[in-house]
Scaffold this active site. Sequence first.
Site, short mmCIF file in Angstrom:
data_model
loop_
_atom_site.label_atom_id
_atom_site.label_comp_id
_atom_site.label_asym_id
_atom_site.label_seq_id
_atom_site.Cartn_x
_atom_site.Cartn_y
_atom_site.Cartn_z
N LYS A 98 0.84 -1.20 0.00
CA LYS A 98 0.00 0.00 0.00
C LYS A 98 0.87 1.25 0.00
O LYS A 98 2.09 1.17 0.21
CB LYS A 98 -0.94 -0.01 1.20
CG LYS A 98 -0.26 0.02 2.56
CD LYS A 98 -1.25 -0.32 3.65
CE LYS A 98 -0.59 -0.52 4.98
NZ LYS A 98 -0.77 0.52 5.95
N ARG A 124 -9.46 0.23 15.86
CA ARG A 124 -9.43 1.05 14.64
C ARG A 124 -10.45 0.41 13.70
O ARG A 124 -11.61 0.75 13.76
CB ARG A 124 -8.01 1.06 14.08
CG ARG A 124 -7.79 2.07 12.98
CD ARG A 124 -6.35 2.14 12.51
NE ARG A 124 -5.91 0.88 11.88
CZ ARG A 124 -4.70 0.71 11.34
NH1 ARG A 124 -3.81 1.69 11.35
NH2 ARG A 124 -4.37 -0.45 10.77
N TYR A 183 16.79 30.73 5.20
CA TYR A 183 15.64 31.45 5.78
C TYR A 183 15.82 31.64 7.28
O TYR A 183 16.14 30.70 8.00
CB TYR A 183 14.35 30.65 5.56
CG TYR A 183 13.83 30.71 4.13
CD1 TYR A 183 13.43 31.91 3.56
CD2 TYR A 183 13.74 29.54 3.37
CE1 TYR A 183 12.95 31.95 2.27
CE2 TYR A 183 13.25 29.58 2.07
CZ TYR A 183 12.86 30.80 1.53
OH TYR A 183 12.39 30.85 0.24
N MET A 197 12.16 24.77 0.25
CA MET A 197 11.30 23.91 -0.57
C MET A 197 12.11 23.02 -1.51
O MET A 197 11.78 21.85 -1.71
CB MET A 197 10.33 24.77 -1.39
CG MET A 197 9.29 23.95 -2.13
SD MET A 197 8.21 24.94 -3.16
CE MET A 197 7.27 25.84 -1.96
#
Length: 358
Positions: free
Chosen positions: A35, A132, A257, A305
Amino acid sequence: MSSYPRARIDLSALTHNLAQVRHHAPHSRIWAVVKANAYGHGMVRVAQALTAADGLAVARIDEALHLRTHGITLPILVLEGCADHEALAAALAARLTLGLHGAAQIERLAAQIHQASFPVAVWLKVDTGMHRLGVALSDVPALIERLRALAPKVQLEGLMTHLANADCPDDPRNAQQCQTLQQLAAAFGLPLNIGNSGGILALNAARTEWVRPGIMLYGGSPFDHCSAHELGLRPVMTLESRLIARHHFERGAAIGYGGTYRCPESMPVGVVAIGYGDGYPRHAPTGTPVLIHGQRVPLIGRVSMDMISVDLRLAPQAQPGDRVVLWGQGLPVEDIAALVGTINYELLCRLSPRVTLA
Ligand SMILES: Cc1ncc(COP(=O)(O)O)c(C=O)c1O
């Protein structure tokens, strides 16, 4: 042109890790968990390499259909089952094995079973303590009876449950969960499907007729107390990029930054093409290692980023174009996860689509 950053996928490590599952659970059949894009490793490619597994497990129907579309013929277990009529119709057409975690899913299956041109294999998911997904213990007998009444079009393959504390093998709740399911399975003469990686590696009671390894297939340790290397696992993914600039800054220069890092002396600083836009964790603190020429060098300042800065004092020969490893071979992903307060699973799964799988 080779594109960076990229995640190199070592399929020989994957098959080695699958053999480790067999070694620890020699009497179990294996649902290899693929998955979440095979924990970020590329679901189709991983599925194609896992021919020695007995089946594949995914969370959602779309993942299973994607595998079928790409020619994967192994049994596929959909752990969450189908949430509506349309999904169930698609699942029946694609010959998927269904996890069933509630009476509504069972009744939907009963209503649509005429659409199936072959017997539908199902696993009843039981809530033994995770709270769950899964049916309540008190509902299990009636639901088993209901499923058996749908035979031969529905084949109840067994009972499955998920361990809430397999990452802490000594936790007594693991044994309780296993015992609860064992008692039910014995009463109804059904096979069990319990072990995830932690269970397979450390809990005899979780090495049931079927097991569902995920993280260990990818070479990750499910434990804090034991490294993947100690467990005999090999990393499948190596995340790498390149140095794209090299500077020399004077003492006191503020990097990136917020200028949160100031050079303590006149020093070489490199810029690496990787950032949170690629899935590298923004909270990786100053000091988080990357590998350049096999040498650990620390990240400095904030993660941007698209870029990070690194202190090149320990790799003074490094030049733009040189390869930089963010995690994988030589730098366990667990080390990075510990520094950023998360787990290896999350770092592997959350690479962004702009990272090429190579
Ligand atoms: C139901 C279920 N089974 C098996 C697994 C595989 O677990 P692991 O990656 O710890 O082996 C998962 C993973 O999240 C899961 O949700």
